[in-house]
Each structure stands twice: as C-alpha cells, then as structure tokens.
Design an enzyme around this catalytic site. Structure first.
Site, mmCIF file in Angstrom:
data_model
loop_
_atom_site.group_PDB
_atom_site.id
_atom_site.type_symbol
_atom_site.label_atom_id
_atom_site.label_comp_id
_atom_site.label_asym_id
_atom_site.label_seq_id
_atom_site.Cartn_x
_atom_site.Cartn_y
_atom_site.Cartn_z
ATOM 1 N N GLY A 101 40.491 49.063 3.587
ATOM 2 C CA GLY A 101 41.474 47.981 3.469
ATOM 3 C C GLY A 101 40.923 46.775 2.724
ATOM 4 O O GLY A 101 39.718 46.638 2.555
ATOM 5 N N ARG A 167 42.223 55.400 0.745
ATOM 6 C CA ARG A 167 41.792 56.052 1.979
ATOM 7 C C ARG A 167 41.821 57.560 1.730
ATOM 8 O O ARG A 167 42.232 58.012 0.677
ATOM 9 C CB ARG A 167 42.738 55.693 3.123
ATOM 10 C CG ARG A 167 42.700 54.211 3.461
ATOM 11 C CD ARG A 167 43.352 53.966 4.813
ATOM 12 N NE ARG A 167 43.577 52.545 5.041
ATOM 13 C CZ ARG A 167 42.653 51.717 5.532
ATOM 14 N NH1 ARG A 167 41.461 52.151 5.834
ATOM 15 N NH2 ARG A 167 42.933 50.444 5.710
ATOM 16 N N GLY A 168 41.415 58.331 2.682
ATOM 17 C CA GLY A 168 41.472 59.789 2.555
ATOM 18 C C GLY A 168 40.124 60.372 2.179
ATOM 19 O O GLY A 168 39.359 59.762 1.445
ATOM 20 N N ASP A 193 33.726 50.905 8.301
ATOM 21 C CA ASP A 193 32.970 51.945 9.021
ATOM 22 C C ASP A 193 33.191 53.328 8.412
ATOM 23 O O ASP A 193 32.247 54.108 8.251
ATOM 24 C CB ASP A 193 33.350 51.925 10.511
ATOM 25 C CG ASP A 193 34.856 52.036 10.736
ATOM 26 O OD1 ASP A 193 35.632 51.691 9.820
ATOM 27 O OD2 ASP A 193 35.261 52.468 11.829
ATOM 28 N N GLY A 194 34.444 53.630 8.056
ATOM 29 C CA GLY A 194 34.748 54.927 7.439
ATOM 30 C C GLY A 194 33.997 55.091 6.118
ATOM 31 O O GLY A 194 33.386 56.134 5.855
ATOM 32 N N THR A 195 34.028 54.040 5.323
ATOM 33 C CA THR A 195 33.344 54.068 4.025
ATOM 34 C C THR A 195 31.843 54.293 4.206
ATOM 35 O O THR A 195 31.225 55.055 3.447
ATOM 36 C CB THR A 195 33.574 52.726 3.297
ATOM 37 O OG1 THR A 195 34.975 52.507 3.220
ATOM 38 C CG2 THR A 195 32.975 52.743 1.912
ATOM 39 N N THR A 221 34.395 44.192 6.915
ATOM 40 C CA THR A 221 35.334 44.315 8.029
ATOM 41 C C THR A 221 35.923 42.947 8.291
ATOM 42 O O THR A 221 35.200 42.015 8.623
ATOM 43 C CB THR A 221 34.680 44.831 9.330
ATOM 44 O OG1 THR A 221 35.400 44.288 10.437
ATOM 45 C CG2 THR A 221 33.230 44.419 9.438
ATOM 46 N N ASP A 223 37.737 42.269 10.640
ATOM 47 C CA ASP A 223 37.789 42.085 12.094
ATOM 48 C C ASP A 223 36.476 41.559 12.669
ATOM 49 O O ASP A 223 36.400 41.303 13.869
ATOM 50 C CB ASP A 223 38.120 43.407 12.797
ATOM 51 C CG ASP A 223 39.508 43.914 12.454
ATOM 52 O OD1 ASP A 223 40.282 43.143 11.859
ATOM 53 O OD2 ASP A 223 39.813 45.073 12.787
ATOM 54 N N GLU A 319 46.326 42.818 16.872
ATOM 55 C CA GLU A 319 47.127 44.040 16.701
ATOM 56 C C GLU A 319 46.743 45.172 17.666
ATOM 57 O O GLU A 319 47.585 45.989 18.022
ATOM 58 C CB GLU A 319 47.037 44.541 15.260
ATOM 59 C CG GLU A 319 45.634 44.920 14.817
ATOM 60 C CD GLU A 319 45.560 45.376 13.366
ATOM 61 O OE1 GLU A 319 44.537 45.097 12.728
ATOM 62 O OE2 GLU A 319 46.509 45.999 12.875
HETATM 63 P P1 ATP Z 1 38.796 49.634 7.004
HETATM 64 O O1 ATP Z 1 38.883 50.362 8.293
HETATM 65 O O2 ATP Z 1 38.215 48.278 7.167
HETATM 66 O O3 ATP Z 1 40.019 49.620 6.214
HETATM 67 P P2 ATP Z 1 37.171 51.849 6.236
HETATM 68 O O4 ATP Z 1 36.039 51.967 5.274
HETATM 69 O O5 ATP Z 1 36.836 52.168 7.658
HETATM 70 O O6 ATP Z 1 37.723 50.402 6.060
HETATM 71 P P3 ATP Z 1 38.730 54.268 5.912
HETATM 72 O O7 ATP Z 1 40.054 54.443 5.259
HETATM 73 O O8 ATP Z 1 38.580 54.697 7.324
HETATM 74 O O9 ATP Z 1 38.390 52.713 5.746
HETATM 75 O O10 ATP Z 1 37.615 55.031 5.060
HETATM 76 C C1 ATP Z 1 37.402 54.771 3.690
HETATM 77 C C2 ATP Z 1 36.936 56.009 2.985
HETATM 78 O O11 ATP Z 1 35.822 56.603 3.673
HETATM 79 C C3 ATP Z 1 38.014 57.083 2.906
HETATM 80 O O12 ATP Z 1 38.020 57.614 1.601
HETATM 81 C C4 ATP Z 1 37.584 58.095 3.948
HETATM 82 O O13 ATP Z 1 37.988 59.394 3.626
HETATM 83 C C5 ATP Z 1 36.080 57.981 3.928
HETATM 84 N N1 ATP Z 1 35.558 58.374 5.243
HETATM 85 C C6 ATP Z 1 35.941 57.894 6.437
HETATM 86 N N2 ATP Z 1 35.257 58.480 7.446
HETATM 87 C C7 ATP Z 1 34.442 59.371 6.872
HETATM 88 C C8 ATP Z 1 33.468 60.331 7.374
HETATM 89 N N3 ATP Z 1 33.228 60.466 8.681
HETATM 90 N N4 ATP Z 1 32.811 61.103 6.475
HETATM 91 C C9 ATP Z 1 33.051 60.980 5.153
HETATM 92 N N5 ATP Z 1 33.940 60.106 4.614
HETATM 93 C C10 ATP Z 1 34.625 59.325 5.451
HETATM 94 MG MG MG Z 2 37.724 51.556 9.507
#
Ligand code: ATP
Ligand code: MG
Length: 449
Positions: A101, A167-168, A193-195, A221, A223, A319
């Site tokens: 995000g 995302r994805g 965290d996902g990234t 983040t 948050d 939220e």
């Molecule tokens: P935010 O939660 O602040 O928006 P984020 O980095 O957590 O940021 P996500 O959409 O969860 O956002 O993840 C961003 C990218 O990281 C996506 O392309 C997602 O597929 C990839 N990703 C998330 N979790 C994993 C994982 N466990 N292993 C590999 N890639 C991941």
């Molecule tokens: Mg996240």
C-alpha cells in the site's frame, strides 16, 4: 502501568546476539570512494567501526537482567558508511522496487537511494521496477525506469510512488532470473511485512544460486507496526493528516444538535495512528483500537452521556478495532491479507439506531480519510528521516550486507535482520504509557466492558 522503558525491555526479551547478526556476501576489500574526500577534511570519524554495536537493551535493569558480560550483550550494527566496501562502485548496478500500500515518503526513499548511490559512491546504473514485484516478470511487459538524480529531482513533492506498486504473489525464481539477466548487484525493496517476506524469498533463491546480490529492505508501514524500531517513515505525516480529519468531524459534530463525529483511521492490527492523532487534538471523546476490545452497549451508554453533557461527541476508531463485533469477512486481497469488516459504517449505523430508539435527535458525521492520508507527500520531518534511512540502506548494501532492513532505534540508525523485522508486530500496549496518555486525554473509561 508499564512505562516505555519497561515495554522496551519486554520487546527485546528472548533476542540474543545471534538473532541480530547481519549476513554479508563476502569480505569488504575495496576502499570507499568517499575516503579521499574525508581525508581531505582530515577526518575519518564519519566511518562506522565494523565492530561497534548499538545496545538492544536501553535500561540498567534490562542489561542487568541479561546477566552477561559487556561483550555478550545483544547489540545492533550501526548504519553508516564503511571505510572498506564490498562492491566496486564503477561496476555496480542497483535496482529499486516498491510494493504494497501507499505511504507518505515512498518517493523520498527512491530519490534518496538514487542520490546516495550516485553522489556518494558513483554508481552509474540504477533501475526502477514498475508496479511492485510484477515489474520483474516478463509476461507483464513493464519496462524498467532508468533512475538518475535528474529523474528523481522533483518526485518527492508528490505522494505515492513514481514506480507504482502492486499486490499478489510472484515467483521468486523468475524474479532472480530477471536480476541475473540484468546483471544487478543490489536490490532495494521498499514495502511492508508481505514485501519483506517476498524479499526474503528472493534472497533465498539468490543464495541457492550462489549469486552475489545484496537484498536490502526499507520497511514501510503507515501503521507504525514494525517491531524494534522507534517509528516508521511516513507515520508522523500520517497522524498529522489524520488529526486534521478529527478537527473536521469535530466542527461538523458541534454544528448540529447532539452531533456525533466519527473518523475511521488506518491501523489493521495496531492503533498507533488513532492514538497519536487523538493526542495531537483534544477533540476525541473516545478512541477505539484493535488492541483494546470494547462492548458496544457500554460504548453507546458513554456516547449518550457525553452528548448529554457536551452537546456533541467525537469517536476515533482504528480500522482493525471491534472486528469481533461484526460478521466475519471471509475474503482476502491479492496478497492473501484478510479483508476487514468496515467498523466505521458499522458504528455509524449502531449509533444512529441507538439514538433513534431513544428518540434523541442526532446526526452522525462519518469520514474515512484513509486514501487522503496515504497519498500525501511526506512532511519535512518524515522527508529527512526517509532520506537518512535510504542513505543508510545504500551504505549497508555497498558493504555487501544482505537480508536486512534499516531502521532507527533510540535515534540511532541500525541494521536489522529481515527475519527479525517481520517476526512480530509492534502494538499499542493496553497497560503501557501511550494508551494511558490517550485515556487521560479523552476521559473515556479504561475499558468499555
Ligand atoms: P502493506 O501491508 O503495508 O500494504 P505489504 O508489503 O505487506 O504492505 P502485501 O500486499 O501483503 O503488502 O505484499 C506485497 C507483495 O509481497 C505482494 O506482491 C505479495 O505477493 C508479496 N508477498 C507477501 N507475502 C509474501 C510471502 N510470504 N512470500 C513471498 N511474497 C510475499
Ligand atoms: Mg502487510
């Protein structure tokens, strides 16, 4: 009540020096290009001593509780330029990607990375990948962006990210294929965290293939839920803008009979923005955060009291708060994150129903400023912080460090292993001094039980 230092002690509990070790691609043998410049100024103080550490524990009690010698105390590597670096700047190619995000400061990070790589080290090629991890995957067909100081000159005046985001899931093998094909030596990953989990998957493949590519993260983040670090970049900008929304609903609520103002702020798991924005303005009568469950009836009783006493009331809700009161939403986003129920709409309906049932005239003014907050450019404080974080990331990467993120702990910039940075979430402690400050400011009951 536990004070900040006690909270910090408990946060670092169980963490040993081994957990804080930073991976390196190899020995640093190359003289930093900054050396001649610094020597001209007859100082070498600018360099970070490779053996230095920033202590994890920050109280005598914390240190004593470890019961170990000074050398064994867990400490984090300080950020900053090293006299000897790993990569030869003239042959170094770096890539940058932003995922997840939006958050104020993303463009400042990109600009800061490009400038530091170019001006400090003389790196000649920096490329940006479009739309998150999709940018590495050939089937999406996105061209890379050549990032130069000229290109990034004005990007920070706008919010968002010039590189785009997504995302994805994407295949880390394919991502590393792309890094190899482009002969990249360093990948900077900016995201949540996902990234960072994605970055860890990339780094794993890099290691399996025995490649010498550094993967360094700048954690994002809005948050403020990254553990160990003082505050995430963009957070100050975000809560300042959020405070504006509290002001707006307060004016609205005061302008009608028995008006109720309701603001939903970001904070899926951690209510820091709600707490800070509410403390920044003294308008809020109630703050609701995910860390502190509440009973709806008790909340409504309190709201009616406040409206009776003051003629209006203002509620600030994060939220992620009160999710247990709503029907569970079973869907997830493209990255597999659970979608939340809309606590703002839920509360608005319940407040309206409750006042109507008791024949109390009211109007509920509800705003959800999330997108307006996420998209603003960083304020000067966050810009400075973000630029310094990105410079720290460049120094770390040029010295061959990998699988780590940069952060600031008690005002010191430090290296944190990626794994540790995603190992848990920073949350508001319901028994801590921040929540106590909110309770003192709003006068709301300790618990709506
Ligand atoms: P935010 O939660 O602040 O928006 P984020 O980095 O957590 O940021 P996500 O959409 O969860 O956002 O993840 C961003 C990218 O990281 C996506 O392309 C997602 O597929 C990839 N990703 C998330 N979790 C994993 C994982 N466990 N292993 C590999 N890639 C991941
Ligand atoms: Mg996240």
């Amino acid at each position: 009540m536990s004070a900040d230092n006690v909270v910090h002690l408990s946060r670092s509990q169980g963490v040993t020096q081994a957990d804080l070790a930073i991976a390196k691609l190899g020995t640093s043998r190359i003289e930093s290009p900054m050396a001649h410049l610094l020597d001209a100024r007859a100082t070498t103080e600018h360099y970070v001593d490779e053996d230095d550490r920033v202590l994890l524990d920050d109280t005598v009690a914390g240190i004593r509780a470890r019961g170990v010698s000074l050398d064994e105390l867990p400490g984090l590597e300080p950020c900053g330029p090293r006299r000897k670096i790993y990569f030869d700047p003239s042959k170094t190619r770096a890539g940058i990607v932003t995922c997840g995000g939006l958050c104020p400061g993303l463009n400042d990070v990109i600009a800061g990375l490009v400038r530091s790589l170019t001006y400090h080290y003389g790196v000649k090629r920096v490329v940006g990948f479009r739309n998150g991890f999709q940018g590495f995957i050939s089937s999406y067909g996105y061209d890379e962006v050549e990032l130069t100081p000229q290109y990034v000159r004005d990007i920070a005046t706008d919010g968002g990210t010039v590189l785009g985001t997504s995302r994805g899931a994407q295949d880390p093998e394919e991502i590393v294929d792309c890094l190899e094909r482009m002969h990249l030596n360093i990948l900077f990953v900016i995201g949540g965290d996902g990234t960072m989990r994605g970055a860890m998957a990339i780094e794993r493949v890099v290691r399996e293939r025995n490649l010498k590519i550094a993967v360094v993260g700048i954690p994002k983040t809005i948050d403020n839920d990254i553990p160990y670090i003082d505050q995430s970049f963009g957070f100050q900008t975000a809560f300042s803008r959020a405070a504006e929304s509290i002001r707006a609903v307060t004016v609205e609520a005061k302008s009608t009979a028995n008006g109720v103002g309701l603001v939903k702020l970001m904070g899926r798991h951690s209510g820091f923005i709600a707490c800070y924005a509410s403390l920044a303005r003294s308008d809020a009568d109630v703050v609701l955060i995910p860390e502190v469950p509440f009973s709806l009836d008790s909340l409504l009783d309190h709201l009616r009291d406040r409206v009776r006493q003051r003629g209006h009331a203002v509620v600030v809700v994060a939220e992620g708060a009160g999710q247990e009161l709503m029907e569970e939403v079973s869907s997830t986003d493209a990255s597999g994150n659970r979608r939340l129920g809309d606590i703002g709409r839920f509360l608005r309906a319940r407040i309206e129903d409750d006042f109507a049932a008791r024949e109390i005239e009211t109007s509920v003014r509800y705003i959800d400023p999330s997108y307006a907050i996420r998209s603003v450019p960083a304020n000067p404080y966050d810009s400075v912080y973000t630029v310094r974080l990105s410079q720290a990331a460049v120094h770390a990467a040029m010295s061959g460090r990998t699988a780590m993120v940069v952060g600031r702990v008690r005002r010191r910039f430090v290296h944190i292993p990626m794994e540790l940075a995603v190992s848990k979430r920073n949350q508001v402690d319901p028994n801590g001094d921040l929540w106590q400050a909110v309770l003192e400011s709003t006068g709301q009951p300790v618990r709506f039980a």
